[in-house]
Design a protein around this motif. Structure first.
Motif, PDB file in Angstrom:
ATOM      1  N   UNK A 153       0.803  -1.223   0.000  1.00 37.08           N
ATOM      2  CA  UNK A 153       0.000   0.000   0.000  1.00 37.08           C
ATOM      3  C   UNK A 153       0.838   1.277   0.000  1.00 37.08           C
ATOM      4  N   UNK A 154       2.152   1.173   0.256  1.00 40.68           N
ATOM      5  CA  UNK A 154       3.017   2.347   0.312  1.00 40.68           C
ATOM      6  C   UNK A 154       3.285   2.866  -1.093  1.00 40.68           C
ATOM      7  N   UNK A 155       3.048   4.153  -1.290  1.00 41.24           N
ATOM      8  CA  UNK A 155       3.284   4.787  -2.590  1.00 41.24           C
ATOM      9  C   UNK A 155       4.680   5.416  -2.674  1.00 41.24           C
ATOM     10  N   UNK A 156       5.367   5.485  -1.536  1.00 45.97           N
ATOM     11  CA  UNK A 156       6.706   6.062  -1.528  1.00 45.97           C
ATOM     12  C   UNK A 156       7.137   6.446  -0.125  1.00 45.97           C
ATOM     13  N   UNK A 157       8.382   6.823  -0.002  1.00 49.91           N
ATOM     14  CA  UNK A 157       8.947   7.276   1.270  1.00 49.91           C
ATOM     15  C   UNK A 157       9.917   8.404   0.973  1.00 49.91           C
ATOM     16  N   UNK A 158       9.894   9.452   1.791  1.00 54.12           N
ATOM     17  CA  UNK A 158      10.878  10.528   1.632  1.00 54.12           C
ATOM     18  C   UNK A 158      11.180  11.152   2.992  1.00 54.12           C
ATOM     19  N   UNK A 159      12.183  12.017   2.986  1.00 57.95           N
ATOM     20  CA  UNK A 159      12.638  12.709   4.212  1.00 57.95           C
ATOM     21  C   UNK A 159      12.987  11.738   5.338  1.00 57.95           C
ATOM     22  N   UNK A 160      13.668  10.657   4.977  1.00 58.68           N
ATOM     23  CA  UNK A 160      14.108   9.686   5.986  1.00 58.68           C
ATOM     24  C   UNK A 160      15.259  10.269   6.793  1.00 58.68           C
ATOM     25  N   UNK A 161      15.094  10.243   8.103  1.00 59.42           N
ATOM     26  CA  UNK A 161      16.168  10.672   9.012  1.00 59.42           C
ATOM     27  C   UNK A 161      16.403   9.565  10.038  1.00 59.42           C
ATOM     28  N   UNK A 162      17.658   9.266  10.289  1.00 58.89           N
ATOM     29  CA  UNK A 162      18.005   8.197  11.230  1.00 58.89           C
ATOM     30  C   UNK A 162      19.043   8.702  12.213  1.00 58.89           C
ATOM     31  N   UNK A 163      19.057   8.114  13.380  1.00 59.82           N
ATOM     32  CA  UNK A 163      20.096   8.438  14.363  1.00 59.82           C
ATOM     33  C   UNK A 163      20.168   7.347  15.415  1.00 59.82           C
ATOM     34  N   UNK A 164      21.304   7.319  16.065  1.00 57.72           N
ATOM     35  CA  UNK A 164      21.536   6.370  17.153  1.00 57.72           C
ATOM     36  C   UNK A 164      21.280   7.091  18.463  1.00 57.72           C
ATOM     37  N   UNK A 165      20.346   6.564  19.250  1.00 52.76           N
ATOM     38  CA  UNK A 165      20.034   7.168  20.546  1.00 52.76           C
ATOM     39  C   UNK A 165      20.931   6.631  21.651  1.00 52.76           C
ATOM     40  N   UNK A 166      21.829   5.719  21.297  1.00 56.24           N
ATOM     41  CA  UNK A 166      22.696   5.104  22.293  1.00 56.24           C
ATOM     42  C   UNK A 166      22.156   3.749  22.676  1.00 56.24           C
TER      43      UNK A 166
ATOM     44  N   UNK B  91      10.394   9.471   9.081  1.00 53.61           N
ATOM     45  CA  UNK B  91      10.222   9.627   7.636  1.00 53.61           C
ATOM     46  C   UNK B  91       8.771   9.955   7.297  1.00 53.61           C
ATOM     47  N   UNK B  92       8.576  10.388   6.062  1.00 48.98           N
ATOM     48  CA  UNK B  92       7.248  10.654   5.533  1.00 48.98           C
ATOM     49  C   UNK B  92       6.821   9.450   4.700  1.00 48.98           C
ATOM     50  N   UNK B  93       5.657   8.916   5.009  1.00 50.24           N
ATOM     51  CA  UNK B  93       5.115   7.763   4.289  1.00 50.24           C
ATOM     52  C   UNK B  93       4.036   8.237   3.321  1.00 50.24           C
ATOM     53  N   UNK B  94       4.224   7.950   2.033  1.00 48.05           N
ATOM     54  CA  UNK B  94       3.269   8.379   1.023  1.00 48.05           C
ATOM     55  C   UNK B  94       2.189   7.308   0.843  1.00 48.05           C
ATOM     56  N   UNK B  95       0.924   7.737   1.039  1.00 51.10           N
ATOM     57  CA  UNK B  95      -0.215   6.830   0.953  1.00 51.10           C
ATOM     58  C   UNK B  95      -1.277   7.393   0.000  1.00 51.10           C
TER      59      UNK B  95
ATOM     60  N   UNK C   6       1.744  11.319   4.221  1.00 46.44           N
ATOM     61  CA  UNK C   6       1.548  12.302   3.152  1.00 46.44           C
ATOM     62  C   UNK C   6       0.685  11.690   2.052  1.00 46.44           C
ATOM     63  N   UNK C   7      -0.219  12.463   1.469  1.00 51.57           N
ATOM     64  CA  UNK C   7      -0.921  11.965   0.281  1.00 51.57           C
ATOM     65  C   UNK C   7       0.077  11.812  -0.863  1.00 51.57           C
ATOM     66  N   UNK C   8       0.037  10.703  -1.561  1.00 53.28           N
ATOM     67  CA  UNK C   8       0.979  10.464  -2.655  1.00 53.28           C
ATOM     68  C   UNK C   8       0.817  11.534  -3.727  1.00 53.28           C
ATOM     69  N   UNK C   9       1.941  12.045  -4.235  1.00 52.10           N
ATOM     70  CA  UNK C   9       1.920  13.020  -5.323  1.00 52.10           C
ATOM     71  C   UNK C   9       1.840  14.459  -4.872  1.00 52.10           C
ATOM     72  N   UNK C  10       1.796  14.718  -3.558  1.00 50.45           N
ATOM     73  CA  UNK C  10       1.717  16.090  -3.064  1.00 50.45           C
ATOM     74  C   UNK C  10       3.007  16.835  -3.417  1.00 50.45           C
TER      75      UNK C  10
END
Length: 314
Positions: free
Chosen positions: A234-247, A254-258, A292-296
């Motif tokens: 069902x996922x139309x895409x993913x963007x603005x992925x940010x990752x980090x180690x909290x220790x 991230x933004x999930x496009x639906x 996020x709505x897909x295609x925005x």
């Protein structure tokens, strides 16, 4: 054989056991090497003794950091206290560097005023016992690091790995002095050890600073998160992925496009499914997903970062 993920309580117990073993070993080896340094007059043994004394403080700091980092999130620290382990690693790097500088300074003094070594047999015995104890501790720490992903334990293990190499090189040095009567080889060994200590301190400090500065996780983890999201039908895409180690645990944002025609309830349920998939791959991680709505059409983080790169180049 695939090991089952540990729950937070099991992780904390393992980390505490590793830190207690580290402190106990450091104290025992410091006492043993102090006797050895005084009895043999070896600069290499003295350098190892100084490093073990630093280990006592560093391992104690690790124990405090692990205990502190295990605290649950609070009103003032809603991401938890995991980064206390990075502070511990940073402090350890400073002590390792200090040990290396001290040994190097003493080495220069020994070159100007050479001192013959005595009782090399005793020194070899003491360093052999130290080597065996250090190897046992490292094996346990490696296991704990593999199971808990603790940076503090990893830093402590890296330090003791240096100790293991140090102990082995000192045994070699004492054997050379004993059988070939080359006393300057002891000083040379001490110089090599101190140089390695400084290099190791740099790598530990660099890793700790990266965590404290929220450096992105490795490309392999980022790619894996993108793969997990895109593999959901069902996922139309993913963007603005940010990752980090909290220790000891990871955080993913991230933004999930639906499909924009989904109801809020449906979008929430599908997002929960994505979150469950990620948690299965990365247990104990914290996940924030914005739908996020897909295609925005909107400016995205990756676009902003690319613009900043171009500005810096010009």
């Amino acid at each position: 054989m695939t090991l089952q993920p540990l729950n937070p309580q099991q992780i904390n117990r393992l980390k505490r056991a590793a830190t207690i073993a580290s402190v106990t070993t450091a104290i025992s080896l410091s006492l043993l090497k102090t006797f050895g340094a005084l009895y043999t007059g070896s600069l290499a043994v003295l350098s190892s003794m100084i490093d073990s004394l630093a280990d006592i403080f560093a391992s104690s700091v690790t124990y405090i950091a692990v205990k502190y980092s295990s605290k649950p999130a609070s009103d003032n620290h809603r991401y938890g206290y995991g980064k206390a382990e990075a502070l511990s690693a940073l402090i350890q790097s400073a002590f390792i560097a200090g040990s290396g500088i001290f040994v190097m300074y003493d080495g220069f003094s020994r070159l100007l005023s050479p001192k013959p070594l005595e009782q090399t047999d005793t020194g070899i015995l003491i360093m052999s016992i130290s080597l065996a104890a250090t190897i046992g501790l490292i094996l346990f720490q490696k296991y704990v690091t593999r199971r808990t992903k603790s940076q503090a334990i990893a830093a402590d293990s890296a330090h003791y790995t240096v100790d293991m190499m140090t102990n082995a090189s000192i045994i070699l040095s004492l054997l050379v002095v004993k059988y070939f009567d080359i006393n300057w080889f002891d000083t040379l060994t001490a110089f090599i050890i101190s140089t390695y200590l400084l290099i190791n301190a740099y790598h530990l400090a660099r890793g700790a600073v990266s965590l404290l500065m929220d450096e992105e996780l490795g490309d392999d983890i980022r790619t894996d998160i993108i793969r997990i999201v895109r593999n959901t039908p069902f996922a139309k895409g993913i963007h603005d992925l940010r990752t980090r180690d909290l220790g000891g645990s990871y955080m993913f944002e991230f933004h999930l496009e639906l499909d924009g025609n989904l109801s809020l309830y449906d979008a929430h349920d599908l997002t929960d499914m994505v979150e469950d998939e990620i948690l299965e791959a990365y247990p104990n991680s914290q996940i924030i997903i914005h739908q996020d709505p897909a295609g925005i059409n909107e400016e995205r983080l990756d676009q902003i970062i690319l613009k900043n790169k171009k500005k810096n180049r010009s």
